[in-house]
Write an enzyme that holds these catalytic residues in place. Structure first.
Site, short mmCIF file in Angstrom:
data_model
loop_
_atom_site.label_atom_id
_atom_site.label_comp_id
_atom_site.label_asym_id
_atom_site.label_seq_id
_atom_site.Cartn_x
_atom_site.Cartn_y
_atom_site.Cartn_z
N GLY A 187 -39.67 -38.00 -10.29
CA GLY A 187 -39.38 -39.10 -11.21
C GLY A 187 -38.05 -38.89 -11.89
O GLY A 187 -37.76 -37.79 -12.37
N ASP A 223 -42.16 -30.27 -12.47
CA ASP A 223 -42.95 -29.18 -11.86
C ASP A 223 -43.24 -29.43 -10.39
O ASP A 223 -43.26 -28.48 -9.59
CB ASP A 223 -44.24 -28.94 -12.65
N ARG A 252 -19.03 -29.33 -13.15
CA ARG A 252 -17.86 -28.84 -13.88
C ARG A 252 -17.93 -27.33 -14.16
O ARG A 252 -16.91 -26.65 -14.07
CB ARG A 252 -17.67 -29.67 -15.15
N ARG A 285 -48.05 -38.67 -16.86
CA ARG A 285 -48.84 -38.24 -15.70
C ARG A 285 -50.21 -37.75 -16.17
O ARG A 285 -50.96 -38.48 -16.79
CB ARG A 285 -48.10 -37.18 -14.91
N ARG A 345 -55.71 -55.37 -28.41
CA ARG A 345 -54.79 -55.69 -27.32
C ARG A 345 -54.30 -54.38 -26.71
O ARG A 345 -54.16 -53.37 -27.42
CB ARG A 345 -53.59 -56.50 -27.81
N ASP A 382 -42.12 -36.16 -18.81
CA ASP A 382 -43.49 -35.67 -19.10
C ASP A 382 -43.50 -34.40 -19.93
O ASP A 382 -44.54 -34.04 -20.48
CB ASP A 382 -44.24 -35.43 -17.79
N ARG A 437 -39.82 -39.23 -4.01
CA ARG A 437 -40.99 -38.35 -3.95
C ARG A 437 -41.27 -38.21 -2.46
O ARG A 437 -41.59 -39.19 -1.82
CB ARG A 437 -42.18 -38.99 -4.66
N THR A 466 -37.70 -34.10 -16.78
CA THR A 466 -38.83 -35.01 -16.60
C THR A 466 -39.23 -35.54 -17.97
O THR A 466 -39.23 -34.80 -18.95
CB THR A 466 -40.06 -34.33 -15.96
N ASP A 489 -43.78 -31.40 -19.14
CA ASP A 489 -44.92 -30.54 -18.77
C ASP A 489 -44.52 -29.36 -17.89
O ASP A 489 -45.30 -28.92 -17.05
CB ASP A 489 -45.99 -31.38 -18.06
N SER A 502 -41.23 -30.83 -8.21
CA SER A 502 -40.01 -30.45 -7.49
C SER A 502 -39.87 -28.93 -7.43
O SER A 502 -39.42 -28.38 -6.43
CB SER A 502 -38.80 -31.07 -8.20
O1 F6P Z 1 -43.29 -37.87 -13.79
C1 F6P Z 1 -42.70 -38.93 -14.41
C2 F6P Z 1 -43.57 -40.16 -14.33
O2 F6P Z 1 -42.91 -41.21 -14.93
C3 F6P Z 1 -44.97 -40.00 -14.92
O3 F6P Z 1 -44.97 -40.10 -16.31
C4 F6P Z 1 -45.70 -41.12 -14.23
O4 F6P Z 1 -47.08 -40.86 -14.18
C5 F6P Z 1 -45.11 -41.08 -12.83
O5 F6P Z 1 -43.82 -40.50 -12.96
C6 F6P Z 1 -44.98 -42.40 -12.13
O6 F6P Z 1 -44.65 -42.09 -10.83
P1 F6P Z 1 -43.92 -43.15 -9.86
O7 F6P Z 1 -42.51 -43.24 -10.27
O8 F6P Z 1 -44.05 -42.52 -8.49
O9 F6P Z 1 -44.64 -44.42 -9.99
#
Ligand code: F6P
Length: 320
Positions: A11, A103, A25, A172, A244, A128, A72, A126, A130, A105
């Site tokens: 991502g 992670d 650079r 994620r 909502r 995320d 991906r 990322t 994480d 990658s």
């Molecule tokens: O890892 C980054 C992320 O945006 C996550 O937060 C999300 O779950 C996922 O990628 C979405 O994946 P894709 O871009 O393959 O739809």
């Protein structure tokens, strides 16, 4: 060390371009040549690359996304794909590879490191946040600020209509984004996969709030908790309050990186090139307690970064 490669993988995250710029650079300042592989692991498998020079990265520090594109790549999960990539590293005499990603990658880089003498260095980027081994990843701060700005707007309509909103953020399977966003928008409730919250507890909390005269509310939910629309219907049925659901989606992945994300990109890229030029074995750079440091690639891939649940407790205390 004479030539290094760059891939941006998985991502995309705001700040990846700032990292590409800094790798190019700093490498140039060490007389290292740089090749940028297109579309992440795809480009490495298909040998699709372009030279990345100090001039070719001008004017990109403020741009979201990645000029090298990303993907991906299911192919790369196969032995054959890894071998193709390893052959292209050898054929192009790539001594070291800077992997800008998350992670997933890094797990790919770990597998690749077993098939090549090229050194790998992970640059954590990322939204995320994480990645084990760093307190913060490139792009996280930008995604947090994007979500906060969106939710502040949603708060206006929640107050005007006296409604409860469930706002779903990315992340994620983890709750780093939701916990920081939730705390900083003053959410009444934060839902993360790491700490399951029963529906009954949410309903009870909303009833308590309503008894205190609170006519609206914001619930920030990590996408990893499950079906937020279904949860919204259930809460509406149980409370009688209009609920909502707003899924923030891919806007969290884009936008001009904040100063913080650009700072991390520059610091991490600098450290990554230093580690490669020193011939250090397969590392992931990161920020730990304010210090730029690095962790073994294998250790980073094998460990799960713990979520600091005290943020949730603080948000809870602040939402009285
Ligand atoms: O890892 C980054 C992320 O945006 C996550 O937060 C999300 O779950 C996922 O990628 C979405 O994946 P894709 O871009 O393959 O739809």
């Amino acid at each position: 060390m004479r030539r290094i490669g760059i891939v941006t993988s998985g991502g995309d995250a705001p700040g990846m371009n700032a990292a590409i710029r800094a790798v190019a650079r700093i490498a140039y300042s060490k007389n290292l040549e740089v090749l940028g592989f297109e579309r992440g692991w795809e480009g490495l498998m298909t040998n699709t690359f372009r030279p990345v020079t100090p001039r070719s990265v001008s004017g990109i520090i403020q741009l979201g996304g990645t000029i090298l594109h990303t993907s991906r790549s299911p192919q790369f999960k196969k032995k054959e794909g890894i071998r193709k990539a390893a052959n292209n590293l050898a054929m192009n005499k790539i001594d070291g590879l800077a992997v800008i990603g998350g992670d997933g990658s890094f797990k790919g880089a770990l597998e690749l490191s077993k098939e090549t003498s090229s050194l790998m260095v992970g640059v954590p980027a990322t939204i995320d946040n994480d990645v084990f081994g760093t307190d913060e990843t490139i792009g996280f701060d930008t995604a947090v600020n994007t979500a906060v700005a969106e939710i502040d707007r949603i708060r206006d309509t929640a107050i005007s209509h006296e409604r409860v909103f469930i706002v779903e953020v990315m992340g994620r399977t983890r709750g780093f984004l939701a916990s920081t966003v939730g705390l900083t928008v003053g959410a009444e409730i934060i839902l993360v996969p790491e700490a399951k919250t029963e529906k009954e507890r949410i309903v009870k909390r909303l009833a308590e709030n309503s008894a205190k005269g609170k006519r609206s509310g914001i619930i920030v939910a990590a996408e990893g908790i499950g079906d937020t629309r279904k949860l919204g219907r259930e809460i509406e049925k149980s409370t009688g309050t209009e609920v909502r659901v707003s899924v923030l989606g891919y806007a969290q992945r884009g936008g001009s990186p904040t100063a913080r994300s650009r700072l991390l990109a520059s610091l991490f890229a600098n450290e990554a090139v230093n580690l490669l030029s020193e011939g250090r074995e397969n590392r992931v750079v990161g920020l730990q307690k304010g210090e730029v440091t690095s962790t073994g690639l294998e250790k980073s891939c094998e460990n799960e970064k713990p979520l600091d649940l005290s943020l949730l407790r603080l948000a809870d205390a602040l939402s009285i």
